[in-house]
Design a protein around this motif. Structure first.
Motif, PDB file in Angstrom:
ATOM      1  N   ARG A 122       5.621 -19.378  15.696  1.00  0.00           N
ATOM      2  CA  ARG A 122       4.219 -18.717  15.314  1.00  0.00           C
ATOM      3  C   ARG A 122       4.521 -17.644  14.404  1.00  0.00           C
ATOM      4  NH1 ARG A 122       1.152 -16.127  20.284  1.00  0.00           N
ATOM      5  NH2 ARG A 122       1.853 -18.000  21.078  1.00  0.00           N
ATOM      6  N   THR A 123       5.576 -16.885  14.867  1.00  0.00           N
ATOM      7  CA  THR A 123       5.992 -15.568  14.118  1.00  0.00           C
ATOM      8  C   THR A 123       6.209 -15.930  12.569  1.00  0.00           C
ATOM      9  OG1 THR A 123       8.280 -15.752  14.643  1.00  0.00           O
ATOM     10  CG2 THR A 123       6.956 -14.324  16.107  1.00  0.00           C
ATOM     11  N   LYS A 124       6.879 -17.313  12.311  1.00  0.00           N
ATOM     12  CA  LYS A 124       7.170 -17.738  10.907  1.00  0.00           C
ATOM     13  C   LYS A 124       6.002 -18.085  10.502  1.00  0.00           C
ATOM     14  CE  LYS A 124      11.872 -19.298  12.527  1.00  0.00           C
ATOM     15  NZ  LYS A 124      12.523 -20.679  12.690  1.00  0.00           N
ATOM     16  N   MET A 125       4.807 -18.758  10.989  1.00  0.00           N
ATOM     17  CA  MET A 125       3.706 -19.020  10.389  1.00  0.00           C
ATOM     18  C   MET A 125       2.900 -17.864  10.349  1.00  0.00           C
ATOM     19  SD  MET A 125       3.681 -22.449  10.312  1.00  0.00           S
ATOM     20  CE  MET A 125       5.456 -22.406   9.938  1.00  0.00           C
ATOM     21  N   LEU A 126       2.971 -16.953  10.988  1.00  0.00           N
ATOM     22  CA  LEU A 126       1.990 -15.659  10.710  1.00  0.00           C
ATOM     23  C   LEU A 126       2.700 -14.920   9.642  1.00  0.00           C
ATOM     24  CD1 LEU A 126       1.595 -14.369  14.430  1.00  0.00           C
ATOM     25  CD2 LEU A 126      -0.195 -15.181  12.805  1.00  0.00           C
ATOM     26  N   GLY A 127       3.886 -14.948   9.426  1.00  0.00           N
ATOM     27  CA  GLY A 127       4.598 -14.354   8.187  1.00  0.00           C
ATOM     28  C   GLY A 127       4.124 -15.262   7.002  1.00  0.00           C
ATOM     29  N   LEU A 128       4.379 -16.326   7.060  1.00  0.00           N
ATOM     30  CA  LEU A 128       3.813 -17.207   5.668  1.00  0.00           C
ATOM     31  C   LEU A 128       2.414 -17.071   5.552  1.00  0.00           C
ATOM     32  CD1 LEU A 128       5.773 -20.652   6.597  1.00  0.00           C
ATOM     33  CD2 LEU A 128       6.149 -19.070   4.576  1.00  0.00           C
ATOM     34  N   ASN A 129       1.474 -16.982   6.478  1.00  0.00           N
ATOM     35  CA  ASN A 129       0.515 -16.627   6.460  1.00  0.00           C
ATOM     36  C   ASN A 129      -0.051 -15.219   5.726  1.00  0.00           C
ATOM     37  OD1 ASN A 129      -2.477 -17.542   6.947  1.00  0.00           O
ATOM     38  ND2 ASN A 129      -2.592 -15.587   8.360  1.00  0.00           N
ATOM     39  N   SER A 130       0.619 -14.328   6.274  1.00  0.00           N
ATOM     40  CA  SER A 130       0.715 -12.860   5.860  1.00  0.00           C
ATOM     41  C   SER A 130       1.015 -12.759   4.285  1.00  0.00           C
ATOM     42  CB  SER A 130       1.300 -11.944   6.686  1.00  0.00           C
ATOM     43  OG  SER A 130       1.069 -11.862   7.859  1.00  0.00           O
ATOM     44  N   LEU A 292       3.313  -4.048 -10.262  1.00  0.00           N
ATOM     45  CA  LEU A 292       4.714  -4.893 -10.061  1.00  0.00           C
ATOM     46  C   LEU A 292       5.794  -4.254  -9.092  1.00  0.00           C
ATOM     47  CD1 LEU A 292       6.465  -7.409 -11.151  1.00  0.00           C
ATOM     48  CD2 LEU A 292       7.508  -5.673 -12.615  1.00  0.00           C
ATOM     49  N   VAL A 293       5.492  -2.829  -8.731  1.00  0.00           N
ATOM     50  CA  VAL A 293       6.372  -2.567  -7.967  1.00  0.00           C
ATOM     51  C   VAL A 293       6.059  -2.974  -6.561  1.00  0.00           C
ATOM     52  CG1 VAL A 293       4.925  -0.330  -7.406  1.00  0.00           C
ATOM     53  CG2 VAL A 293       7.343  -0.215  -7.320  1.00  0.00           C
ATOM     54  N   LEU A 294       4.759  -3.541  -6.155  1.00  0.00           N
ATOM     55  CA  LEU A 294       4.447  -3.877  -4.861  1.00  0.00           C
ATOM     56  C   LEU A 294       5.178  -5.299  -4.597  1.00  0.00           C
ATOM     57  CD1 LEU A 294       1.219  -2.314  -4.443  1.00  0.00           C
ATOM     58  CD2 LEU A 294       3.364  -1.437  -3.400  1.00  0.00           C
ATOM     59  N   ALA A 295       5.702  -6.135  -5.523  1.00  0.00           N
ATOM     60  CA  ALA A 295       5.633  -7.404  -5.408  1.00  0.00           C
ATOM     61  C   ALA A 295       6.840  -7.603  -4.424  1.00  0.00           C
ATOM     62  CB  ALA A 295       6.399  -8.024  -6.717  1.00  0.00           C
ATOM     63  N   PRO A 296       8.196  -7.008  -4.404  1.00  0.00           N
ATOM     64  CA  PRO A 296       8.996  -7.012  -3.360  1.00  0.00           C
ATOM     65  C   PRO A 296       8.274  -6.792  -1.901  1.00  0.00           C
ATOM     66  CG  PRO A 296       9.781  -5.671  -5.109  1.00  0.00           C
ATOM     67  CD  PRO A 296       8.671  -5.676  -5.439  1.00  0.00           C
ATOM     68  N   LEU A 297       7.608  -6.163  -1.874  1.00  0.00           N
ATOM     69  CA  LEU A 297       6.736  -5.738  -0.537  1.00  0.00           C
ATOM     70  C   LEU A 297       6.429  -6.854  -0.011  1.00  0.00           C
ATOM     71  CD1 LEU A 297       4.706  -2.868   0.753  1.00  0.00           C
ATOM     72  CD2 LEU A 297       4.112  -5.129   1.305  1.00  0.00           C
ATOM     73  N   SER A 298       5.702  -7.778  -0.987  1.00  0.00           N
ATOM     74  CA  SER A 298       4.829  -8.993  -0.591  1.00  0.00           C
ATOM     75  C   SER A 298       6.035  -9.937  -0.192  1.00  0.00           C
ATOM     76  CB  SER A 298       4.118  -9.514  -1.628  1.00  0.00           C
ATOM     77  OG  SER A 298       3.217  -8.747  -1.976  1.00  0.00           O
ATOM     78  N   ILE A 299       7.046 -10.152  -0.955  1.00  0.00           N
ATOM     79  CA  ILE A 299       7.821 -11.174  -0.808  1.00  0.00           C
ATOM     80  C   ILE A 299       8.845 -10.968   0.361  1.00  0.00           C
ATOM     81  CG2 ILE A 299      10.126 -12.406  -2.074  1.00  0.00           C
ATOM     82  CD1 ILE A 299       8.917 -11.412  -4.900  1.00  0.00           C
ATOM     83  N   GLY A 304      10.812 -10.062   6.896  1.00  0.00           N
ATOM     84  CA  GLY A 304      10.447  -9.464   8.036  1.00  0.00           C
ATOM     85  C   GLY A 304      10.002 -10.476   9.354  1.00  0.00           C
ATOM     86  N   SER A 305       9.133 -11.109   8.711  1.00  0.00           N
ATOM     87  CA  SER A 305       8.562 -11.992  10.070  1.00  0.00           C
ATOM     88  C   SER A 305       9.644 -12.833  10.571  1.00  0.00           C
ATOM     89  CB  SER A 305       7.380 -12.802   9.287  1.00  0.00           C
ATOM     90  OG  SER A 305       7.851 -13.601   8.325  1.00  0.00           O
ATOM     91  N   ILE A 306      10.500 -13.332   9.755  1.00  0.00           N
ATOM     92  CA  ILE A 306      11.543 -14.382  10.392  1.00  0.00           C
ATOM     93  C   ILE A 306      12.396 -13.328  11.250  1.00  0.00           C
ATOM     94  CG2 ILE A 306      13.774 -15.426   9.800  1.00  0.00           C
ATOM     95  CD1 ILE A 306      12.168 -16.205   7.066  1.00  0.00           C
ATOM     96  N   SER A 352      10.497  -2.860  -1.113  1.00  0.00           N
ATOM     97  CA  SER A 352      11.463  -3.999  -0.216  1.00  0.00           C
ATOM     98  C   SER A 352      11.662  -3.508   1.334  1.00  0.00           C
ATOM     99  CB  SER A 352      12.799  -4.171  -0.875  1.00  0.00           C
ATOM    100  OG  SER A 352      12.734  -4.686  -2.392  1.00  0.00           O
ATOM    101  N   ILE A 353      12.161  -2.338   1.558  1.00  0.00           N
ATOM    102  CA  ILE A 353      11.996  -1.932   2.984  1.00  0.00           C
ATOM    103  C   ILE A 353      10.960  -2.104   3.694  1.00  0.00           C
ATOM    104  CG2 ILE A 353      13.172   0.067   4.154  1.00  0.00           C
ATOM    105  CD1 ILE A 353      14.812   0.519   2.084  1.00  0.00           C
ATOM    106  N   THR A 354       9.981  -1.474   2.891  1.00  0.00           N
ATOM    107  CA  THR A 354       8.619  -1.386   3.745  1.00  0.00           C
ATOM    108  C   THR A 354       8.072  -2.708   3.965  1.00  0.00           C
ATOM    109  OG1 THR A 354       8.100   0.439   2.561  1.00  0.00           O
ATOM    110  CG2 THR A 354       6.152  -0.711   3.550  1.00  0.00           C
ATOM    111  N   GLY A 355       8.257  -3.621   3.249  1.00  0.00           N
ATOM    112  CA  GLY A 355       8.099  -5.007   3.273  1.00  0.00           C
ATOM    113  C   GLY A 355       8.569  -5.668   4.548  1.00  0.00           C
ATOM    114  N   VAL A 356       9.991  -5.590   4.828  1.00  0.00           N
ATOM    115  CA  VAL A 356      10.589  -6.012   5.675  1.00  0.00           C
ATOM    116  C   VAL A 356      10.123  -5.356   7.249  1.00  0.00           C
ATOM    117  CG1 VAL A 356      12.890  -6.320   6.964  1.00  0.00           C
ATOM    118  CG2 VAL A 356      12.719  -6.691   4.440  1.00  0.00           C
ATOM    119  N   GLY A 357      10.005  -3.956   7.104  1.00  0.00           N
ATOM    120  CA  GLY A 357       9.897  -3.271   8.402  1.00  0.00           C
ATOM    121  C   GLY A 357       8.156  -3.486   8.656  1.00  0.00           C
ATOM    122  N   VAL A 358       7.227  -3.199   7.953  1.00  0.00           N
ATOM    123  CA  VAL A 358       5.858  -3.533   8.260  1.00  0.00           C
ATOM    124  C   VAL A 358       5.479  -5.071   8.481  1.00  0.00           C
ATOM    125  CG1 VAL A 358       3.562  -3.328   7.324  1.00  0.00           C
ATOM    126  CG2 VAL A 358       5.313  -1.504   6.861  1.00  0.00           C
ATOM    127  N   GLY A 359       6.100  -5.799   7.669  1.00  0.00           N
ATOM    128  CA  GLY A 359       5.737  -7.311   7.858  1.00  0.00           C
ATOM    129  C   GLY A 359       6.273  -7.834   9.234  1.00  0.00           C
TER     130      GLY A 359
END
Length: 481
Positions: A122-130, A292-299, A304-306, A352-359
């Motif tokens: 579920r965590t992986k699915m929620l990560g993909l969903n997010s 564009l600076v926010l793209a790494p956050l999304s990727i 982070g979810s994994i 990038s760090i924000t994406g991992v931590g917040v995700g």
């Protein structure tokens, strides 16, 4: 097929905000309603938040499928009405209906994922969903621009109709639920109304705060908010089947993970809304680079979810949250010490760090909230978690706006650079910034940077607050269900 439907539903509701933002100047010009523009966004968020917990309760009582279909149908009707609007007032009413439908789609979709997948998967699915939210932030403006320039702004709403119909078909055909016994308990109408009153007064108070500061309207709504809470508690104590059982708030895990979800969602707004402003207003970059600076956050959200999935399986929720928030703390601390003219790559790293931590944090809080209740309250728990994130974002955007306005006004008054009250709006727009006198650009950018620094101090406090709440948690056994 159901999982695909859930992902598409998430993307459709996520892109709604970004695509409308892009089209809004054209819509305002067409409908002549610039003074009412903010309500096109606010009313959608407001009705979405007000109905989210109601749908969560209904999903537990009558099933996920009928409530998801109902919400999607209302969303389709609201979208069609938006596309047919010929005045700003009718558009606002239609957006309210859209929000009512969207209030079911997200939380019920997450509840469906919870029904279908065990915790680790579920965590992986929620990560993909997010990641749909991140993709929407990139694709939305581009799509909105293309639609407006080719077939007209009405189609940014009409396009939801065929997609929504496909969602209804997929869920109707492929989602199989166990037959539920008929619930003889009466729906908690008074509790639902009082809960809606709580959310209405809370969100309106912060809407007024962002518009006009701490005036009589803000304090009036704040008083109404407190009275609504007291009435809600009184009603729920007597209700046969409360819309949100007060027993949930005696569950430490449930309370803490939802507080963390609200606060970390608020911090996310500091990054998503104000780093692009730093790019454009302080560094003078074009709007494209600001997004564009926010793209790494999304990727890296999915990364982070994994991580979160592995931590929750091998460790306790407390450890998983501390690790996730520790990563978020790195990015929130970095924002306090980044030089005003730092190179673009520094912000890519922070993103990038924000994406991992917040995700990771968002996924852990969602799964932990679901696992902290019984199956009969899963819909309520999921919808409340979604609601917590919405409230955190809405409230903190207002607070951040107040911080920015207060700091910049104070600095402008002290510096006595110009009498133009609209000078900061001109600075943050790359097109109008080019027209400002060269001797003003440096001082104005320093003032804007000071205002943004105030926001990131508040963001740092939010992350530290999250860690403080998590430290209060009693150690839990690892999550493996």
């Amino acid at each position: 097929m159901v999982t695909i439907a859930v992902f598409v539903a998430t993307f459709m509701t996520a892109i709604e905000g970004t695509i409308v933002t892009t089209a809004m100047p054209t819509i305002v010009g067409s409908l002549h309603g610039i003074e009412m523009m903010n309500w096109v966004f606010s009313i959608y968020l407001l009705t979405n938040a007000m109905f989210t917990p109601i749908y969560g309760k209904l999903a537990d009582k009558v099933g996920r499928r009928p409530i998801f279909i109902l919400g999607t149908a209302i969303f389709i009707i609201g979208s069609a009405m938006c596309g047919m609007s010929n005045t700003m007032l009718t558009l606002i009413v239609a957006r309210a209906i859209q929000g009512i439908g969207a209030g079911a789609m997200m939380p019920v979709a997450l509840t469906i994922l919870s029904d279908m997948y065990a915790a680790e998967k579920r965590t992986k699915m929620l990560g993909l969903n997010s990641t749909a939210w991140g993709i929407a932030s990139v694709v939305g403006p581009l799509t909105g621009g293309v639609i407006v320039d080719t077939v007209g702004w009405h189609w940014i709403f009409f396009i939801n109709v065929p997609i929504g119909i496909v969602l209804i078909v997929l869920v109707s055909r492929y989602l199989v639920e166990e037959k539920r016994e008929k619930d003889q308990k009466k729906m908690d109408i008074m509790g639902s109304l009082s809960l809606m009153s709580i959310l209405l007064t809370l969100l309106l108070s912060f809407q007024f705060l962002s518009e006009s500061g701490m005036d009589i309207k803000f304090f009036g709504m704040l008083v109404a908010f407190i009275l609504s809470i007291l009435f809600f508690i009184y009603v729920e104590k007597k209700a046969e089947d409360p819309v949100i059982s007060l027993d949930l708030f005696r569950n430490q895990m449930f309370v803490v993970v939802n507080l963390v979800a609200a606060l970390i969602s608020g911090f996310l707004m500091a990054v998503e809304v104000y780093i692009p402003m730093w790019m454009q207003g302080v560094l003078g970059y074009p709007a494209g680079l600001g997004g564009l600076v926010l793209a790494p956050l999304s990727i890296l959200w999915i990364v982070g979810s994994i991580f979160a999935g592995g931590w929750m399986v091998r460790r306790s929720v407390k450890v998983a949250l501390l690790r996730s928030l520790g990563i978020a703390l790195i990015s929130s601390t970095a924002l306090l010490f980044v030089p005003m003219n730092a190179p673009f790559i520094v912000f890519l790293i922070i993103s990038s760090i924000t994406g991992v931590g917040v995700g990771a944090t968002i996924v852990v809080t969602t799964v932990a909230a679901q696992n902290s209740v019984g199956a009969d309250q899963l819909g309520v728990a999921t919808s409340f978690n979604t609601l917590s994130k919405t409230i955190g974002q809405t409230v903190m955007v207002s607070v951040f706006g107040l911080v920015l306005n207060t700091v910049t006004r104070s600095k402008l008054a002290t510096a006595n650079l110009t009498d133009d009250p609209d000078i900061m709006n001109k600075l943050v727009n790359p097109q109008t910034a080019k027209l400002l006198p060269e001797n003003l650009l440096g001082p104005l950018r320093e003032i804007l940077h000071d205002g943004l620094w105030g926001i990131y101090v508040a963001g740092f406090v939010l992350v530290v607050g999250c860690i403080g709440f998590v430290l209060l948690l009693k150690e839990q056994k690892k999550t493996n269900s």
